[in-house]
Design a protein around this motif. Structure first.
Motif, PDB file in Angstrom:
ATOM      1  N   ALA A   1       0.813  -1.214   0.000  1.00 28.00           N
ATOM      2  CA  ALA A   1       0.000   0.000   0.000  1.00 28.00           C
ATOM      3  C   ALA A   1       0.850   1.270   0.000  1.00 28.00           C
ATOM      4  CB  ALA A   1      -0.941  -0.001   1.198  1.00 28.00           C
ATOM      5  N   VAL A   2       2.089   1.177   0.467  1.00 25.60           N
ATOM      6  CA  VAL A   2       2.960   2.360   0.431  1.00 25.60           C
ATOM      7  C   VAL A   2       3.186   2.815  -1.002  1.00 25.60           C
ATOM      8  CG1 VAL A   2       4.071   1.882   2.640  1.00 25.60           C
ATOM      9  CG2 VAL A   2       4.999   0.881   0.541  1.00 25.60           C
ATOM     10  N   ASP A   3       3.110   1.888  -1.953  1.00 27.53           N
ATOM     11  CA  ASP A   3       3.269   2.259  -3.363  1.00 27.53           C
ATOM     12  C   ASP A   3       2.051   3.020  -3.882  1.00 27.53           C
ATOM     13  OD1 ASP A   3       5.698   0.900  -3.367  1.00 27.53           O
ATOM     14  OD2 ASP A   3       4.767  -0.980  -4.022  1.00 27.53           O
ATOM     15  N   TRP A   4       0.879   2.761  -3.302  1.00 28.37           N
ATOM     16  CA  TRP A   4      -0.345   3.397  -3.781  1.00 28.37           C
ATOM     17  C   TRP A   4      -0.276   4.910  -3.628  1.00 28.37           C
ATOM     18  CZ3 TRP A   4      -4.410   0.205  -0.542  1.00 28.37           C
ATOM     19  CH2 TRP A   4      -4.249  -1.174  -0.824  1.00 28.37           C
ATOM     20  N   VAL A   5       0.309   5.363  -2.530  1.00 22.55           N
ATOM     21  CA  VAL A   5       0.301   6.789  -2.213  1.00 22.55           C
ATOM     22  C   VAL A   5       1.587   7.493  -2.609  1.00 22.55           C
ATOM     23  CG1 VAL A   5      -1.331   6.484  -0.327  1.00 22.55           C
ATOM     24  CG2 VAL A   5       1.129   6.357   0.136  1.00 22.55           C
ATOM     25  N   ALA A   6       2.489   6.771  -3.278  1.00 21.91           N
ATOM     26  CA  ALA A   6       3.777   7.376  -3.637  1.00 21.91           C
ATOM     27  C   ALA A   6       3.597   8.578  -4.543  1.00 21.91           C
ATOM     28  CB  ALA A   6       4.678   6.339  -4.298  1.00 21.91           C
ATOM     29  N   GLY A   7       2.572   8.542  -5.395  1.00 20.34           N
ATOM     30  CA  GLY A   7       2.364   9.643  -6.328  1.00 20.34           C
ATOM     31  C   GLY A   7       1.450  10.733  -5.811  1.00 20.34           C
ATOM     32  N   SER A   8       1.008  10.630  -4.551  1.00 13.45           N
ATOM     33  CA  SER A   8       0.071  11.615  -4.026  1.00 13.45           C
ATOM     34  C   SER A   8       0.754  12.901  -3.598  1.00 13.45           C
ATOM     35  CB  SER A   8      -0.694  11.036  -2.830  1.00 13.45           C
ATOM     36  OG  SER A   8       0.166  10.868  -1.713  1.00 13.45           O
ATOM     37  N   GLY A   9       2.059  12.822  -3.367  1.00 18.72           N
ATOM     38  CA  GLY A   9       2.779  14.002  -2.892  1.00 18.72           C
ATOM     39  C   GLY A   9       2.413  14.407  -1.486  1.00 18.72           C
ATOM     40  N   SER A  10       1.764  13.506  -0.741  1.00 20.44           N
ATOM     41  CA  SER A  10       1.296  13.833   0.608  1.00 20.44           C
ATOM     42  C   SER A  10       2.076  13.037   1.637  1.00 20.44           C
ATOM     43  CB  SER A  10      -0.205  13.533   0.743  1.00 20.44           C
ATOM     44  OG  SER A  10      -0.617  13.596   2.092  1.00 20.44           O
ATOM     45  N   GLU A  11       2.797  13.735   2.477  1.00 20.26           N
ATOM     46  CA  GLU A  11       3.506  13.072   3.559  1.00 20.26           C
ATOM     47  C   GLU A  11       2.522  12.464   4.545  1.00 20.26           C
ATOM     48  OE1 GLU A  11       6.819  11.778   5.813  1.00 20.26           O
ATOM     49  OE2 GLU A  11       6.594  12.480   3.741  1.00 20.26           O
ATOM     50  N   GLY A  12       1.377  13.121   4.749  1.00 22.99           N
ATOM     51  CA  GLY A  12       0.366  12.589   5.641  1.00 22.99           C
ATOM     52  C   GLY A  12      -0.174  11.255   5.163  1.00 22.99           C
ATOM     53  N   ASN A  13      -0.440  11.130   3.840  1.00 21.76           N
ATOM     54  CA  ASN A  13      -0.901   9.857   3.295  1.00 21.76           C
ATOM     55  C   ASN A  13       0.119   8.753   3.528  1.00 21.76           C
ATOM     56  OD1 ASN A  13      -3.286  10.939   2.371  1.00 21.76           O
ATOM     57  ND2 ASN A  13      -2.604  11.163   0.253  1.00 21.76           N
ATOM     58  N   ARG A  14       1.389   9.083   3.295  1.00 21.26           N
ATOM     59  CA  ARG A  14       2.444   8.077   3.457  1.00 21.26           C
ATOM     60  C   ARG A  14       2.518   7.603   4.910  1.00 21.26           C
ATOM     61  NH1 ARG A  14       7.287   7.688   5.366  1.00 21.26           N
ATOM     62  NH2 ARG A  14       7.374   9.903   5.899  1.00 21.26           N
ATOM     63  N   ARG A  15       2.501   8.557   5.852  1.00 23.29           N
ATOM     64  CA  ARG A  15       2.594   8.182   7.259  1.00 23.29           C
ATOM     65  C   ARG A  15       1.393   7.351   7.694  1.00 23.29           C
ATOM     66  NH1 ARG A  15       4.232  13.639   8.006  1.00 23.29           N
ATOM     67  NH2 ARG A  15       2.156  14.103   8.871  1.00 23.29           N
ATOM     68  N   PHE A  16       0.187   7.720   7.211  1.00 19.46           N
ATOM     69  CA  PHE A  16      -1.008   6.955   7.564  1.00 19.46           C
ATOM     70  C   PHE A  16      -0.891   5.521   7.074  1.00 19.46           C
ATOM     71  CE2 PHE A  16      -5.058   5.148   6.184  1.00 19.46           C
ATOM     72  CZ  PHE A  16      -5.750   5.136   7.385  1.00 19.46           C
ATOM     73  N   VAL A  17      -0.474   5.328   5.825  1.00 18.64           N
ATOM     74  CA  VAL A  17      -0.390   3.980   5.271  1.00 18.64           C
ATOM     75  C   VAL A  17       0.672   3.168   6.003  1.00 18.64           C
ATOM     76  CG1 VAL A  17       0.263   2.664   3.226  1.00 18.64           C
ATOM     77  CG2 VAL A  17      -1.319   4.582   3.020  1.00 18.64           C
TER      78      VAL A  17
END
Length: 543
Positions: A374-390
């Motif tokens: 799932a960490v790959d899913w948010v790699a393109g979001s540009g959101s550090e918050g998304n990465r930390r949540f996942v």
């Protein structure tokens, strides 16, 4: 005079008060309201039974004082034969809304209805249907959840309103959202001019204006005009992540109690619902539907594990939480009174030999696992918050904790009690749920025993996982989730729309209907997906 969105015209009421005026942009919003009179927001029906139905409208007389209304029902569109009548008064004390329950109707019958004001003017004509009695060979329900107006147009409502094969609508909550502009969605993503007041709903005046804003939408008006609706609230009818003592970013105490009272008063004024917090509805010998309340009245404060990731050994802290506080039997979604009521209802339904026992929840009962990829899913979001949540969710699920604690995942003992009551009743259990904005299908398992199935609907407009995973293939996300989650049989990670539940004595089919989008009015379907459960099997299979 009926109001339709132009998109800002709403009715001024004498009870708007200081709450609306003191919010950001509130004075400008109040100044832009019109002095419309007459039937302002169409008609609606709800709380159907085999011999009665609740009818709703809103009417402001020219005097702006008390309004007296009659209502009449007929099996004929021209009202040549009146089958039922009722009368009521309304005024500013209930925001000029009126609800009349008409008794003495025939089971399984479609009725036309209309309201008549003291000056002889008539409302739009609505259609409704009583619930059937006795043997029922087929019944089809449309299911909705999560309609955030600034995110787009209510194409799902319009699509169902244009169909002629739906018997009943069920709304599983987040019928509207309480947020002010720029919160959810951010201003850059919002469709302009869709909602009032221009601020967060906190006071009674604010919630009334927000209801008026939503109910002026033409697709939602048509849906209510065509079908009876059974509605339950989720959290946004009051405030985000509501529980019995708080919500909305940490508001608690007297301030929250006043806010909750205001929100529920406006909800009961504007919605075609009874004042009963939970209720059951018999669809002949085919099914009993149970409307539950799991968010506002008795729900314990949801647990939070964010602090555990700051511990020297987060894994040890998560395991200690998993084996201790998370399992607390005092934590509840429904409260003991409703739990006991539902257990009895399931037994009674089985004893009556009804084929299906359906429970409607605001949130999903089953739980997902967050896959490591799932960490790959948010790699393109540009959101550090998304990465930390996942990353946190991956770590939590590695020790057997759920992704979401603001649903039944935060209350495992309560979930076990619910599933054990269904198992003890030998119910053919179908849970329908909303809240997540995405579509899901689960086998419901207690221990290793299959107890029932859960069909969860996607949202009318609110964005799902695709908002946090831009550019990543949603089919890969769905495949990864299904492979990682033991009871998840299927999901969709990118579409908006609605779900239908097609019931027959031996089989229930859930169909998810995906609209092309919500950025503009468009009733075109992008596709559908169907799954089924057979009576006695308690497991999902292809339709």
């Amino acid at each position: 005079m009926s109001l339709t969105i132009d998109r800002r015209l709403l009715l001024k009421t004498a009870s708007y008060g200081l709450g609306a005026l003191t919010m950001n942009g509130g004075a400008l919003a109040i100044a832009g309201l019109t002095d419309a009179r007459g039937f302002t927001h169409g008609v609606a029906s709800g709380e159907p039974a085999s011999t009665s139905v609740l009818l709703w409208t809103r009417h402001v007389p020219e005097s702006g004082d008390i309004s007296r209304l009659d209502v009449e029902l007929s099996t004929d569109a021209d009202f040549s034969r009146i089958a039922g009548r009722g009368a009521a008064r309304t005024g500013a004390f209930r925001d000029w809304t009126v609800k009349i329950t008409v008794e003495g109707l025939q089971p399984g019958t479609r009725y036309h209805y209309r309201f008549i004001a003291a000056d002889g003017t008539k409302s739009a004509t609505g259609q409704t249907r009583t619930l059937p009695e006795g043997r029922v060979d087929r019944y089809r329900i449309a299911v909705f959840s999560c309609a955030n107006m600034p995110y787009g147009f209510f194409n799902a409502y319009g699509h169902v309103a244009a169909r002629d094969d739906i018997d009943l609508a069920i709304h599983l909550g987040d019928y509207y959202y309480e947020y002010g502009p720029g919160t959810y969605p951010p201003l850059k993503d919002a469709v302009p001019g869709r909602t009032l007041p221009d601020g967060e709903a906190i006071h009674l005046a604010d919630y009334r204006i927000r209801h008026a804003s939503y109910r002026a939408d033409p697709d939602l008006q048509r849906l209510h005009q065509r079908l009876a609706m059974i509605a339950l609230w989720d959290d946004h009818e009051v405030a985000n992540n509501s529980w019995e003592g708080g919500g909305g970013g940490g508001m608690t105490g007297d301030a929250y109690a006043l806010r909750k009272a205001a929100a529920l008063q406006a909800y009961r004024e504007w919605m075609p619902v009874s004042d009963m917090p939970w209720e059951s509805y018999d669809i002949g010998d085919l099914a009993r539907f149970h409307r539950t309340e799991t968010r506002v009245l008795a729900r314990s404060r949801p647990p939070s594990i964010s602090a555990l990731f700051k511990e020297p050994d987060p894994l040890a802290a998560l395991r200690a939480f998993r084996d201790g506080p998370w399992l607390d039997p005092a934590a509840t979604m429904m409260g003991s009174q409703q739990e006991g009521w539902l257990a009895r209802q399931l037994k009674q339904s089985v004893a009556r030999r009804q084929h299906w026992q359906i429970v409607g929840n605001g949130t999903v009962l089953a739980s997902n696992v967050m896959p490591a990829d799932a960490v790959d899913w948010v790699a393109g979001s540009g959101s550090e918050g998304n990465r930390r949540f996942v990353e946190a969710a991956v770590l939590a699920t590695s020790v057997g904790l759920p992704v979401n604690f603001d649903s039944w995942g935060g209350y495992p003992a309560a979930r076990t009690r619910f599933l054990q009551s269904a198992e003890a009743a030998e119910a053919n259990l179908i849970v329908i749920a909303g809240d997540t904005h995405n579509a899901w299908a689960y086998d419901l398992v207690e221990g290793r025993r299959k107890v029932g199935v859960e069909f969860a609907t996607h949202s009318v407009t609110s964005p799902g996982m695709e908002e946090a995973t831009p550019g990543y293939d949603p089919l890969r996300i769905a495949d990864s989730l299904v492979r990682a989650s033991p009871t998840l049989r299927w999901c969709d990670a990118s579409h908006r729309g609605y779900m239908t539940l097609d019931l027959t004595p031996q089989r229930a089919v859930s169909e998810w209907h995906f609209l092309q989008g919500v950025a503009r009015p468009d009733l075109t379907l992008a596709g559908t997906h169907r799954l089924a459960v057979r009576k006695g099997r308690r497991a999902i299979e292809p339709a």
